[in-house]
Design a protein around this motif. Sequence first.
Motif, PDB file in Angstrom:
ATOM      1  N   UNK A   1       0.761  -1.241   0.000  1.00 53.05           N
ATOM      2  CA  UNK A   1       0.000   0.000   0.000  1.00 53.05           C
ATOM      3  C   UNK A   1       0.786   1.282   0.000  1.00 53.05           C
ATOM      4  N   UNK A   2       2.113   1.217   0.042  1.00 56.06           N
ATOM      5  CA  UNK A   2       2.918   2.426   0.009  1.00 56.06           C
ATOM      6  C   UNK A   2       3.059   2.920  -1.433  1.00 56.06           C
ATOM      7  N   UNK A   3       3.378   4.194  -1.612  1.00 54.03           N
ATOM      8  CA  UNK A   3       3.551   4.724  -2.967  1.00 54.03           C
ATOM      9  C   UNK A   3       4.918   4.378  -3.535  1.00 54.03           C
ATOM     10  N   UNK A   4       5.068   4.567  -4.826  1.00 50.39           N
ATOM     11  CA  UNK A   4       6.376   4.516  -5.463  1.00 50.39           C
ATOM     12  C   UNK A   4       6.860   5.946  -5.663  1.00 50.39           C
ATOM     13  N   UNK A   5       8.082   6.090  -6.104  1.00 51.42           N
ATOM     14  CA  UNK A   5       8.641   7.422  -6.329  1.00 51.42           C
ATOM     15  C   UNK A   5       7.850   8.167  -7.401  1.00 51.42           C
ATOM     16  N   UNK A   6       7.216   7.421  -8.311  1.00 49.45           N
ATOM     17  CA  UNK A   6       6.500   8.050  -9.421  1.00 49.45           C
ATOM     18  C   UNK A   6       5.109   8.540  -9.038  1.00 49.45           C
ATOM     19  N   UNK A   7       4.437   7.854  -8.113  1.00 50.77           N
ATOM     20  CA  UNK A   7       3.062   8.256  -7.794  1.00 50.77           C
ATOM     21  C   UNK A   7       2.907   8.848  -6.398  1.00 50.77           C
ATOM     22  N   UNK A   8       4.011   9.050  -5.682  1.00 49.96           N
ATOM     23  CA  UNK A   8       3.921   9.545  -4.309  1.00 49.96           C
ATOM     24  C   UNK A   8       3.197  10.884  -4.236  1.00 49.96           C
ATOM     25  N   UNK A   9       3.597  11.823  -5.074  1.00 50.93           N
ATOM     26  CA  UNK A   9       3.044  13.170  -4.982  1.00 50.93           C
ATOM     27  C   UNK A   9       1.549  13.191  -5.282  1.00 50.93           C
ATOM     28  N   UNK A  10       1.126  12.459  -6.297  1.00 57.29           N
ATOM     29  CA  UNK A  10      -0.299  12.455  -6.642  1.00 57.29           C
ATOM     30  C   UNK A  10      -1.133  11.752  -5.574  1.00 57.29           C
ATOM     31  N   UNK A  11      -0.554  10.764  -4.910  1.00 54.03           N
ATOM     32  CA  UNK A  11      -1.310  10.034  -3.893  1.00 54.03           C
ATOM     33  C   UNK A  11      -1.436  10.825  -2.588  1.00 54.03           C
TER      34      UNK A  11
ATOM     35  N   UNK B   1      -1.454  20.891 -13.243  1.00 59.84           N
ATOM     36  CA  UNK B   1      -2.759  21.150 -12.649  1.00 59.84           C
ATOM     37  C   UNK B   1      -3.109  19.958 -11.788  1.00 59.84           C
ATOM     38  N   UNK B   2      -3.508  20.175 -10.536  1.00 61.26           N
ATOM     39  CA  UNK B   2      -3.849  19.046  -9.656  1.00 61.26           C
ATOM     40  C   UNK B   2      -4.980  18.176 -10.181  1.00 61.26           C
ATOM     41  N   UNK B   3      -5.759  18.704 -11.137  1.00 66.21           N
ATOM     42  CA  UNK B   3      -6.881  17.932 -11.683  1.00 66.21           C
ATOM     43  C   UNK B   3      -6.417  16.895 -12.702  1.00 66.21           C
ATOM     44  N   UNK B   4      -5.191  17.051 -13.187  1.00 61.13           N
ATOM     45  CA  UNK B   4      -4.674  16.115 -14.200  1.00 61.13           C
ATOM     46  C   UNK B   4      -3.584  15.241 -13.581  1.00 61.13           C
ATOM     47  N   UNK B   5      -3.885  13.980 -13.386  1.00 64.77           N
ATOM     48  CA  UNK B   5      -2.959  13.063 -12.734  1.00 64.77           C
ATOM     49  C   UNK B   5      -1.616  13.011 -13.458  1.00 64.77           C
ATOM     50  N   UNK B   6      -1.665  13.043 -14.780  1.00 69.18           N
ATOM     51  CA  UNK B   6      -0.436  12.910 -15.569  1.00 69.18           C
ATOM     52  C   UNK B   6       0.491  14.117 -15.427  1.00 69.18           C
ATOM     53  N   UNK B   7      -0.008  15.217 -14.899  1.00 65.89           N
ATOM     54  CA  UNK B   7       0.824  16.417 -14.788  1.00 65.89           C
ATOM     55  C   UNK B   7       1.643  16.448 -13.495  1.00 65.89           C
ATOM     56  N   UNK B   8       1.378  15.514 -12.587  1.00 67.29           N
ATOM     57  CA  UNK B   8       2.155  15.472 -11.347  1.00 67.29           C
ATOM     58  C   UNK B   8       3.581  15.016 -11.640  1.00 67.29           C
ATOM     59  N   UNK B   9       4.568  15.734 -11.142  1.00 71.78           N
ATOM     60  CA  UNK B   9       5.950  15.321 -11.384  1.00 71.78           C
ATOM     61  C   UNK B   9       6.373  14.188 -10.455  1.00 71.78           C
ATOM     62  N   UNK B  10       7.393  13.487 -10.857  1.00 70.22           N
ATOM     63  CA  UNK B  10       8.072  12.536  -9.989  1.00 70.22           C
ATOM     64  C   UNK B  10       8.652  13.322  -8.811  1.00 70.22           C
ATOM     65  N   UNK B  11       8.443  12.863  -7.573  1.00 68.24           N
ATOM     66  CA  UNK B  11       8.868  13.654  -6.417  1.00 68.24           C
ATOM     67  C   UNK B  11      10.381  13.813  -6.349  1.00 68.24           C
ATOM     68  N   UNK B  12      11.132  12.825  -6.860  1.00 67.00           N
ATOM     69  CA  UNK B  12      12.587  12.950  -6.866  1.00 67.00           C
ATOM     70  C   UNK B  12      13.021  14.085  -7.791  1.00 67.00           C
ATOM     71  N   UNK B  13      12.357  14.183  -8.939  1.00 64.75           N
ATOM     72  CA  UNK B  13      12.669  15.271  -9.872  1.00 64.75           C
ATOM     73  C   UNK B  13      12.275  16.619  -9.269  1.00 64.75           C
ATOM     74  N   UNK B  14      11.094  16.676  -8.641  1.00 66.52           N
ATOM     75  CA  UNK B  14      10.640  17.936  -8.053  1.00 66.52           C
ATOM     76  C   UNK B  14      11.588  18.405  -6.951  1.00 66.52           C
ATOM     77  N   UNK B  15      11.942  17.521  -6.029  1.00 65.75           N
ATOM     78  CA  UNK B  15      12.824  17.910  -4.937  1.00 65.75           C
ATOM     79  C   UNK B  15      14.220  18.269  -5.441  1.00 65.75           C
ATOM     80  N   UNK B  16      14.654  17.627  -6.517  1.00 68.42           N
ATOM     81  CA  UNK B  16      15.953  17.966  -7.100  1.00 68.42           C
ATOM     82  C   UNK B  16      15.924  19.361  -7.715  1.00 68.42           C
ATOM     83  N   UNK B  17      14.810  19.700  -8.365  1.00 67.24           N
ATOM     84  CA  UNK B  17      14.649  21.042  -8.930  1.00 67.24           C
ATOM     85  C   UNK B  17      14.579  22.090  -7.828  1.00 67.24           C
TER      86      UNK B  17
END
Length: 337
Positions: free
Chosen positions: A19-29, A54-70
């Motif tokens: 039930x935990x998230x992956x690095x790719x879906x953590x932010x959206x979850x 946009x929070x309404x579009x799931x595909x627009x959420x970035x990978x959290x590793x990429x976001x935190x690196x930016x």
Amino acid sequence: MKPRKTVYIVGAGLSAGIGFPTINNLLSRIWPILPDNHKADLTEVIRFHNPDFTPRALASFPNIEELLSLMQANEQLFYSSRTAIGNFTPEKLTDIRKTLLLNVATWFHTLQRDALKSPAPWLRTLVERMKEQNATILTFNWDLVLDELLFKDNLDKSCYGIGNSKNAPTLLKPHGSLNWYEAEIGNYLKAEKRTVLYKKENKEILMFKAFRAPRSSKRTYMPLIIPPVYTKEFGNPLFKRLWQKSVTALSTASEINFLGFSMATADFHARFILRCGFHNQLEGIIRQDGTRSHPTGQAHVNIVDPNSDVHSRIIKTVGWSCHSHTGTVESWVNSTT
């Protein structure tokens, strides 16, 4: 015949199975449960780096590793990118990053509690196997699921590879843990619920013995965790000790099991440490006098992950043929019982 030494290398893929998230879906979850004011601040930051977010579009959420690196790059180059400071300060950016990590840590405690209300049979089987093997588990996850299942009321620093070892599994966590705290904040934990995990060079790390977040209305307890960024920093001497222990365990293992560890291209530190271990299996561990010990030879390596690309990356790092199970950790455990 020498006893077999078994090492497990655990990544987010194992936790994802409970039930935990992956690095790719953590932010959206986690987004729906973030406080509204934090979502507003975070939206501003994400849209700066990803204008189409946009929070309404799931595909627009970035990978959290990429976001935190930016965000890390933004903090490092903040003053180099402008001649004057506007309404958005570097302190606010730092606060947004820390708040996000703290919310993730808090959420992980909730996910852990839910997962362990009734642990999955395959997870129980895996943990019992680790106990029987007195295995070394090298995990890059922060959560306390394995900690609680492996050690229960017997948690002490030896469980994490610090101090005298016991005839029991060892859990090495070189990316930190949700129950580790630097002394500055850890000293506020109740004395009966904390113990010293590690102390060196005036750096003291305290371990919270309860498998949950500390409760306080006055203080924020930020655990000692390494954020998922491309250029990770391991300044605390505890991490040097943990990496050394990891290399030693890998260098002398007879069997190594990769469970849900993706070997991400950007995870340079983990890949380097793994290469050291596999290199030493063929060449021997370096002694204090510069010579090498007798090599143990190639370990039997199992790779468990649904993604075939992961298998290719790991095999390339190992340097010899591996056994691949292209499926979940659950399916592997059930097939090898």
